[in-house]
Scaffold this active site. Structure first.
Site, PDB file in Angstrom:
ATOM      1  CG  ASN A  39      -0.416  -0.484   3.030  1.00 13.14           C
ATOM      2  OD1 ASN A  39       0.160   0.962   3.340  1.00 13.14           O
ATOM      3  ND2 ASN A  39      -0.501  -1.363   3.392  1.00 13.14           N
TER       4      ASN A  39
ATOM      5  CG  PHE B 188      -3.506   5.987  13.453  1.00 14.17           C
ATOM      6  CD1 PHE B 188      -3.377   7.373  12.874  1.00 14.17           C
ATOM      7  CD2 PHE B 188      -2.266   4.928  14.803  1.00 14.17           C
ATOM      8  CE1 PHE B 188      -2.616   7.945  13.298  1.00 14.17           C
ATOM      9  CE2 PHE B 188      -1.998   6.532  15.435  1.00 14.17           C
ATOM     10  CZ  PHE B 188      -1.631   7.402  14.942  1.00 14.17           C
TER      11      PHE B 188
END
Length: 399
Positions: free
Chosen positions: A208, A321
């Site tokens: 990613n 997160f």
């Protein structure tokens, strides 16, 4: 701050005018402020300005020795509790990083054992120059703390990063560095950061866009707050922050194993890594050749590290997160509840200034009762400092 001897080193940039306000505020809080100016700095503001605000003589010339009982630059170096360099030009950073002492400020810096707080200010292209970045990275490794410059309209006409941070933010950092007891002294913290990479064959992998910058900033902020900090990092090009122990991993499985292994010895766990949710079921031992127009990869779930930690966290403080692109609050609060987190930090990565690989972020923090902190666009280092302060407050309240 009362009675602390703070030396403010002022080099030659247009941001000198901001430093007058900083010196004034330091003096008003009871600090013994001594100012050293480079010759270039005196072209923007006169020494008399800083003498009036600090109520002390200003040093400019290495050889202008007013007190025969001491050597001025050694006396300032020996008695400083803290050095603040503002504005710190590319020239000053280069001198400090390479051990050059050719004026009053640089020779004093070479002689001091005091902690150094640096607030850079320069043209955006100068700031992004690889040599300047290398100098700053070197100084960070040696223990200097940076207050990153902001982005905006610069005096030279360019728009970009390079504007010195405001005096209020520098003052907060000074107060934190002079605090008698670190906020999180004795706490053991584990921070995960960066991406994971899931191999497809010896050449390719799935990953990613995470750079790890937010997690690394958080690890550094915890270390500065006195915590014993372990950083479990996926593949990044970032330098390990000072006083932080780093373990490098590659895959989600490796990160899971390391977190589970270290969890028992940890008080606070920060899940800032962007862990792959899926991995290829089969990994080819040789490079996959281009033999057809389409190619299908069968995927399987990776371990859910945050869920596993939340399920077994006990008295540990868990922060997660949530990088989202829509329905940010809904997704973030669902994650908070599902994974038994104490706080969730969410950002909309589709917004400019809040996406992957940048130096800034825009975040909102929720707990089980609702929103507790909303931060506008700011440097990731400052976001990290605010988050660590919030976590420290929660832990002290719990105690």
């Amino acid at each position: 701050m009362k009675g602390k001897r703070i030396v403010v080193g002022v080099s030659g940039g247009i941001a000198v005018f901001k430093v007058a306000g900083l010196v004034s505020q330091l003096a008003q809080r009871g600090a013994d402020v001594r100012v050293i100016m480079t010759r270039s700095a005196t072209q923007f503001v006169t020494p008399l300005t800083f003498q009036t605000l600090s109520r002390n003589a200003v040093a400019v010339d290495t050889f202008d020795e007013k007190d025969p009982a001491v050597v001025s630059h050694i006396d300032l170096a020996d008695h400083a509790d803290l050095f603040v360099l503002a504005p710190a030009t590319a020239n000053l950073l280069g001198k400090l990083a390479n051990g050059i002492g050719d004026d009053m400020l640089s020779t004093t810096l070479l002689a001091t054992q005091a902690p150094i707080l640096i607030a850079p200010a320069m043209n955006v292209h100068m700031y992004e120059n690889p040599i300047v970045q290398e100098n700053m990275a070197k100084l960070a490794r040696l223990g200097c703390r940076f207050i990153e410059p902001g982005s905006g309209q610069l005096a030279c006409g360019y728009v970009g990063r390079g504007r010195m941070e405001e005096p209020e933010q520098i003052l907060e950092a000074v107060e934190e560095m002079l605090a008698p007891t670190p906020l999180l002294a004795g706490r053991r913290v584990l921070v995960t950061a960066g991406p994971t990479r899931e191999s497809l064959d010896p050449v390719r992998y799935l990953s990613n866009r995470s750079s790890g910058k937010m997690g690394y900033a958080i690890a550094e902020a915890f270390a500065r707050a006195g915590a014993d900090t372990l950083l479990v990092s996926g593949p990044t090009s970032l330098v390990c922050p000072p006083s932080v122990r780093r373990v490098e991993v590659w895959t989600a499985q490796e990160m899971y194993q390391m977190v589970m292994q270290e969890m028992e010895r940890t008080d606070i766990i920060i899940k800032a890594a962007a862990v792959a949710d899926y991995r290829p079921v089969r990994v080819s031992e040789s490079k996959i050749k281009k033999n057809s127009e389409t190619f299908t990869v069968e995927m399987e779930r990776t371990p859910d590290i945050a869920w596993e930690v939340g399920r077994n966290k006990g008295s540990r403080f868990l922060v997660g997160f949530a990088a989202e692109t829509d329905q940010v609050e809904e997704h973030a609060r669902a994650k908070l509840s599902k994974k038994n987190m104490d706080l969730v930090v969410a950002n909309d990565v589709s917004k400019p200034g809040a996406g992957f690989d940048g130096d800034t972020n825009i975040v909102t923090v929720w707990d089980a009762d609702g929103e507790v902190l909303r931060l506008p666009q700011m440097a990731k280092t400052e976001v990290a400092r605010r988050l660590v302060a919030l976590i420290g407050e929660r832990l002290h309240g719990r105690d």
